[in-house]
Scaffold this motif. Structure first.
Motif, PDB file in Angstrom:
ATOM      1  N   ALA A  51      -2.411  -4.725  -0.593  1.00 48.48           N
ATOM      2  CA  ALA A  51      -1.587  -3.756   0.139  1.00 48.48           C
ATOM      3  C   ALA A  51      -2.436  -2.827   1.005  1.00 48.48           C
ATOM      4  CB  ALA A  51      -0.750  -2.938  -0.834  1.00 48.48           C
ATOM      5  N   MET A  58      -8.678   7.645   0.805  1.00 48.21           N
ATOM      6  CA  MET A  58      -8.806   8.063   2.213  1.00 48.21           C
ATOM      7  C   MET A  58      -8.190   9.420   2.512  1.00 48.21           C
ATOM      8  SD  MET A  58      -8.037   4.709   4.534  1.00 48.21           S
ATOM      9  CE  MET A  58      -6.470   4.408   3.753  1.00 48.21           C
ATOM     10  N   ASP A  96      -5.441   6.659  -1.756  1.00 50.15           N
ATOM     11  CA  ASP A  96      -5.959   7.792  -2.553  1.00 50.15           C
ATOM     12  C   ASP A  96      -7.378   8.156  -2.128  1.00 50.15           C
ATOM     13  OD1 ASP A  96      -3.738   8.061  -4.439  1.00 50.15           O
ATOM     14  OD2 ASP A  96      -4.370   6.078  -5.113  1.00 50.15           O
ATOM     15  N   LEU A 152      -1.208  -6.328   3.770  1.00 46.18           N
ATOM     16  CA  LEU A 152      -0.960  -5.170   4.636  1.00 46.18           C
ATOM     17  C   LEU A 152      -2.253  -4.445   5.006  1.00 46.18           C
ATOM     18  CD1 LEU A 152       2.100  -3.630   2.696  1.00 46.18           C
ATOM     19  CD2 LEU A 152       2.152  -5.261   4.598  1.00 46.18           C
ATOM     20  N   GLY A 153      -2.231  -3.827   6.182  1.00 49.65           N
ATOM     21  CA  GLY A 153      -3.331  -2.957   6.597  1.00 49.65           C
ATOM     22  C   GLY A 153      -4.696  -3.607   6.418  1.00 49.65           C
ATOM     23  N   GLY A 154      -5.558  -2.922   5.655  1.00 44.33           N
ATOM     24  CA  GLY A 154      -6.904  -3.447   5.417  1.00 44.33           C
ATOM     25  C   GLY A 154      -6.887  -4.818   4.732  1.00 44.33           C
ATOM     26  N   TYR A 164      -1.674  -3.384  -6.448  1.00 43.68           N
ATOM     27  CA  TYR A 164      -1.491  -4.392  -5.395  1.00 43.68           C
ATOM     28  C   TYR A 164      -2.811  -4.728  -4.690  1.00 43.68           C
ATOM     29  CZ  TYR A 164       3.616  -4.242  -5.557  1.00 43.68           C
ATOM     30  OH  TYR A 164       4.924  -4.348  -5.950  1.00 43.68           O
ATOM     31  N   GLU A 200      -2.705  -3.971 -10.566  1.00 44.72           N
ATOM     32  CA  GLU A 200      -1.784  -2.857 -10.819  1.00 44.72           C
ATOM     33  C   GLU A 200      -1.657  -1.947  -9.594  1.00 44.72           C
ATOM     34  OE1 GLU A 200      -4.745  -3.331 -12.065  1.00 44.72           O
ATOM     35  OE2 GLU A 200      -5.870  -1.472 -11.699  1.00 44.72           O
ATOM     36  N   ALA A 206      -6.116  -0.715   2.424  1.00 45.33           N
ATOM     37  CA  ALA A 206      -7.148   0.201   1.933  1.00 45.33           C
ATOM     38  C   ALA A 206      -6.524   1.175   0.938  1.00 45.33           C
ATOM     39  CB  ALA A 206      -7.757   0.960   3.101  1.00 45.33           C
ATOM     40  N   PRO A 259       0.905  -1.253   8.456  1.00 40.68           N
ATOM     41  CA  PRO A 259       1.692  -0.025   8.289  1.00 40.68           C
ATOM     42  C   PRO A 259       0.933   1.254   8.613  1.00 40.68           C
ATOM     43  CG  PRO A 259       1.021  -0.887   6.149  1.00 40.68           C
ATOM     44  CD  PRO A 259       0.447  -1.809   7.178  1.00 40.68           C
ATOM     45  N   GLU A 260      -0.308   1.131   9.082  1.00 43.49           N
ATOM     46  CA  GLU A 260      -1.157   2.324   9.274  1.00 43.49           C
ATOM     47  C   GLU A 260      -0.506   3.393  10.149  1.00 43.49           C
ATOM     48  OE1 GLU A 260      -2.292  -0.745   9.268  1.00 43.49           O
ATOM     49  OE2 GLU A 260      -4.365  -0.865   8.562  1.00 43.49           O
TER      50      GLU A 260
HETATM   51  C1  HXC Z   1      -3.350   3.050  -2.930  1.00 42.48           C
HETATM   52  C2  HXC Z   1      -1.536   1.787  -3.495  1.00 42.48           C
HETATM   53  C3  HXC Z   1      -1.569   1.138  -2.240  1.00 42.48           C
HETATM   54  C4  HXC Z   1      -2.573   1.522  -1.323  1.00 42.48           C
HETATM   55  C5  HXC Z   1       0.062   0.324  -3.377  1.00 42.48           C
HETATM   56  N1  HXC Z   1      -0.522   1.247  -4.160  1.00 42.48           N
HETATM   57  N2  HXC Z   1      -0.554   0.239  -2.207  1.00 42.48           N
HETATM   58  N3  HXC Z   1      -2.417   2.735  -3.827  1.00 42.48           N
HETATM   59  N4  HXC Z   1      -3.453   2.469  -1.711  1.00 42.48           N
HETATM   60  N5  HXC Z   1      -2.709   0.953  -0.140  1.00 42.48           N
HETATM   61  C6  HXC Z   1      -0.141   1.636  -5.520  1.00 42.48           C
HETATM   62  C7  HXC Z   1       1.093   2.512  -5.542  1.00 42.48           C
HETATM   63  O1  HXC Z   1       0.767   3.835  -5.266  1.00 42.48           O
HETATM   64  C8  HXC Z   1       1.576   2.314  -6.963  1.00 42.48           C
HETATM   65  O2  HXC Z   1       0.792   3.090  -7.834  1.00 42.48           O
HETATM   66  C9  HXC Z   1       1.230   0.882  -7.230  1.00 42.48           C
HETATM   67  O3  HXC Z   1       0.231   0.525  -6.298  1.00 42.48           O
HETATM   68  C10 HXC Z   1       2.434  -0.024  -7.042  1.00 42.48           C
HETATM   69  O4  HXC Z   1       2.997   0.213  -5.743  1.00 42.48           O
HETATM   70  P1  HXC Z   1       4.526   0.617  -5.485  1.00 42.48           P
HETATM   71  O5  HXC Z   1       4.589   1.318  -4.172  1.00 42.48           O
HETATM   72  O6  HXC Z   1       5.091   1.309  -6.662  1.00 42.48           O
HETATM   73  O7  HXC Z   1       5.213  -0.825  -5.385  1.00 42.48           O
HETATM   74  P2  HXC Z   1       6.410  -1.331  -4.450  1.00 42.48           P
HETATM   75  O8  HXC Z   1       7.526  -0.336  -4.438  1.00 42.48           O
HETATM   76  O9  HXC Z   1       6.687  -2.725  -4.890  1.00 42.48           O
HETATM   77  O10 HXC Z   1       5.824  -1.367  -2.975  1.00 42.48           O
HETATM   78  C11 HXC Z   1       4.712  -2.192  -2.630  1.00 42.48           C
HETATM   79  C12 HXC Z   1       4.158  -1.798  -1.243  1.00 42.48           C
HETATM   80  C13 HXC Z   1       3.856  -0.302  -1.241  1.00 42.48           C
HETATM   81  C14 HXC Z   1       5.181  -2.150  -0.169  1.00 42.48           C
HETATM   82  C15 HXC Z   1       2.920  -2.657  -1.032  1.00 42.48           C
HETATM   83  O11 HXC Z   1       3.033   0.005  -2.373  1.00 42.48           O
HETATM   84  C16 HXC Z   1       3.145   0.163  -0.003  1.00 42.48           C
HETATM   85  O12 HXC Z   1       3.781   0.350   1.032  1.00 42.48           O
HETATM   86  N6  HXC Z   1       1.839   0.411  -0.107  1.00 42.48           N
HETATM   87  C17 HXC Z   1       1.021   0.992   0.925  1.00 42.48           C
HETATM   88  C18 HXC Z   1       0.818  -0.006   2.061  1.00 42.48           C
HETATM   89  C19 HXC Z   1       0.009   0.622   3.195  1.00 42.48           C
HETATM   90  O13 HXC Z   1       0.407   1.617   3.798  1.00 42.48           O
HETATM   91  N7  HXC Z   1      -1.153   0.034   3.497  1.00 42.48           N
HETATM   92  C20 HXC Z   1      -2.042   0.465   4.539  1.00 42.48           C
HETATM   93  C21 HXC Z   1      -3.082   1.338   3.942  1.00 42.48           C
HETATM   94  S1  HXC Z   1      -4.066   2.044   5.242  1.00 42.48           S
HETATM   95  P3  HXC Z   1       1.452   3.900  -9.062  1.00 42.48           P
HETATM   96  O14 HXC Z   1       0.312   4.697  -9.596  1.00 42.48           O
HETATM   97  O15 HXC Z   1       2.569   4.714  -8.490  1.00 42.48           O
HETATM   98  O16 HXC Z   1       1.933   2.809  -9.984  1.00 42.48           O
HETATM   99  C22 HXC Z   1      -5.168   0.846   5.621  1.00 42.48           C
HETATM  100  C23 HXC Z   1      -6.178   1.225   6.647  1.00 42.48           C
HETATM  101  C24 HXC Z   1      -7.218   0.168   6.771  1.00 42.48           C
HETATM  102  O17 HXC Z   1      -5.152  -0.223   5.093  1.00 42.48           O
HETATM  103  C25 HXC Z   1      -8.442   0.736   7.412  1.00 42.48           C
HETATM  104  C26 HXC Z   1      -9.613  -0.164   7.243  1.00 42.48           C
HETATM  105  C27 HXC Z   1     -10.091  -0.398   5.849  1.00 42.48           C
END
Ligand code: HXC
Length: 257
Positions: free
Chosen positions: A63, A70, A68, A106-108, A25, A23, A65, A130-131
């Motif tokens: 998707a 961080m 919320d 994506l990302g982590g 991703y 839920e 790390a 996307p970081e």
């Molecule tokens: C927390 C996340 C999340 C994430 C998705 N969700 N990715 N929550 N952290 N990384 C949650 C959303 O908030 C949402 O919660 C639910 O999952 C469904 O996502 P949606 O955005 O509604 O879906 P969609 O429009 O289909 O888009 C999918 C997505 C998008 C393209 C994957 O969710 C997205 O861009 N996510 C973030 C990707 C990102 O920036 N990742 C890098 C993180 S930083 P609700 O409660 O609204 O249903 C990182 C640093 C690593 O990884 C460092 C080392 C560990």
């Protein structure tokens, strides 16, 4: 071990780990990473497991790390927490680690796949870092592992723009091993995993150990290390069996010692 965010089972000689927070991703929170690494270590020690396959439940592999978790971090809170200590343990595993990914990586989530030995993906899989758009950067090896695979020029452009890349392009660049059609993705991955699992495990293990040195050592030091591993294999029953079977024109039966 109670597992809140991962599912694990053993199929033949394959230890399977599935990220199970669909839920979100499969956004990776710290508990989840700890669970993933713990199960990986259990499988690494389990004599019945030869290969570990990591995949994601639901629409995507991961998707990244958990944002919320961080959002309120500070330099000091992270220094004290040392969140990457768990990640570092992945590179100390001995068994082949296959990431079987789909959807968003994506990302982590991408860093987790890059920490594995092999990556298989469905054609629609999207990879990206996307970081930069969050005002940060990869922290679990992304800048290092990506650059080693595709070189500085390509890595920089990709990390600066945060753009996503589809699996066929990632395959062409050598970031991932292979693309398998979605309809039979799981079967194709398992066929591949079983193929590796059927090889003599000490050879497989020492090959991984030697290949890992290629990134860190000079050529001559790496070759010296390789030679030691080569010699070591002549202490195994599987070497005797493998060579004997060849000479007797029959299939070898490996015992794993
Ligand atoms: C927390 C996340 C999340 C994430 C998705 N969700 N990715 N929550 N952290 N990384 C949650 C959303 O908030 C949402 O919660 C639910 O999952 C469904 O996502 P949606 O955005 O509604 O879906 P969609 O429009 O289909 O888009 C999918 C997505 C998008 C393209 C994957 O969710 C997205 O861009 N996510 C973030 C990707 C990102 O920036 N990742 C890098 C993180 S930083 P609700 O409660 O609204 O249903 C990182 C640093 C690593 O990884 C460092 C080392 C560990």
């Amino acid at each position: 071990l109670t597992r809140q965010y991962v599912k694990a089972d053993v199929d033949g000689q394959i230890g399977r780990i599935r990220l199970n927070r669909p839920e979100r991703y499969n956004a990776l929170n710290r508990t989840m990473i700890r669970e993933i690494v713990k199960v990986m270590e259990q499988f690494d020690q389990d004599e019945t497991v030869a290969v570990i396959v990591l995949s994601g439940e639901g629409k995507s592999f991961s998707a990244g790390a958990d944002i919320d978790e961080m959002v309120d971090a500070t330099p000091i809170s992270m220094e004290l927490l040392d969140p990457f200590a768990d990640w570092d343990r992945i590179s100390r595993l001995h068994k082949p680690l296959i990431a079987a990914v789909h959807g968003f990586v994506l990302g982590g989530g991408f860093e987790l796949a890059l920490a594995c030995d092999l990556i298989y993906a469905t054609p629609e899989t999207q990879f990206g870092f996307p970081e930069v758009g969050l005002g940060v950067m990869p922290g679990a090896g992304g800048t290092q592992r990506l650059t080693r695979r595709i070189g500085r020029t390509r890595a920089l452009e990709w990390l600066w723009t945060g753009e996503r890349m589809l699996a066929p392009e990632a395959e062409r660049l050598g970031i991932i091993n292979r693309v398998f059609a979605s309809e039979q993705f799981e079967q194709d991955v398992m066929t591949r995993a079983h193929q590796i699992a059927a090889q003599p495990p000490i050879s497989v293990r020492l090959i991984k150990d030697a290949v890992d040195k290629a990134g860190d050592l000079s050529l001559q030091d790496g070759m010296d290390h390789e030679r030691r591993n080569f010699y070591l294999l002549f202490g195994t029953a599987d070497q005797t069996e493998g060579m004997q079977a060849f000479l007797e024109k029959r299939q070898p039966t490996f015992k794993g010692n």
